[in-house]
Write a protein that holds these residues in place. Structure first.
Motif: not given
Lengths: 111, 113
Positions: A9-11, A102-104, B42-45
């Motif tokens: 999720s983070a890097l 994905g959530h990024g 947030g993520t994309l929807q």
């Protein structure tokens, strides 16, 4: 549950190092895309893959051609300007018009 | 070359007020068009998609509606905004007949107070 699981999720990377992001899919996907979200919020398309691998400069992406259940984005020789949020997005069915994101991954490259 | 333009760039609106966001594609006939929404952090929807004029499919209901009055135009609207509508709205296009690769506009930031 989520169809697309993105990691990490983070890097945080030092300049000049290599790393990889990954997206796992809970079902077989037809295609995958990778994006970088710029500071303004817009999505810059990095790769679109229906199979195999693609390379562009220091970035390389692969989509598992056998089971079509994961994709990776490799960053080589990370630079400060690579910092940003990266998203993968996958399409399950043909012409469904539906991409699942994905959530990024929030990537920070530091000196 | 294809260009995609979204308007407005940013809006601050009151709860209960109407909203209209627009998207125009130039340089590509009969594109597939999409609306996406991203909550802050947030993520994309995906909200809507359209493969032709006058035809819009809803993916997620958020008390919003979409219309495609022209081949190159996609409109997102509501008559009554909710606080939960705040976020970033992105329009995208892809080639006809294949969702394939998506190309995004610059987005519209909406703040509902």
């Amino acid at each position: 549950g989520d169809q697309v699981e993105q990691s990490p999720s983070a890097l945080s990377l030092h300049e000049g190092t290599d790393s990889a992001l990954r997206c796992n899919f809970t079902t077989t996907m037809r295609s995958v895309q990778w994006f970088r979200q710029n500071s303004r919020g817009s999505l810059i398309s990095l790769f679109y893959l229906a199979s195999g691998t693609k390379e562009n400069g220091r970035l390389k992406s692969a989509f598992d051609s056998k089971e079509r259940r994961y994709s990776t984005l490799h960053i080589r020789d990370a630079q400060l300007e690579d910092s940003g949020t990266y998203f993968c997005a996958a399409e399950a069915g043909a012409n469904t018009g539906k991409l699942t994101f994905g959530h990024g991954t929030i990537l920070r490259v530091h000196p | 070359a294809q260009t995609i333009h979204q308007w407005p760039v940013a809006e601050i609106k009151a709860v209960g007020s109407p909203l209209s966001l627009g998207c125009t594609i130039k340089g590509k006939s009969s594109p597939n068009l999409y609306w996406y929404w991203q909550a802050t952090g947030g993520t994309l929807q995906q909200l809507f998609y359209s493969i032709t004029v006058g035809q819009v499919e809803s993916v997620v209901q958020l008390n919003l509606s979409a219309s495609r009055p022209k081949d190159d135009q996609f409109i997102l609207s509501t008559e009554k905004l909710l606080l939960s509508h705040s976020g970033f709205y992105l329009c995208a296009w892809s080639l006809t007949g294949d969702t394939g690769q998506l190309y995004f506009g610059e987005g519209s930031k909406l703040t509902v107070l």
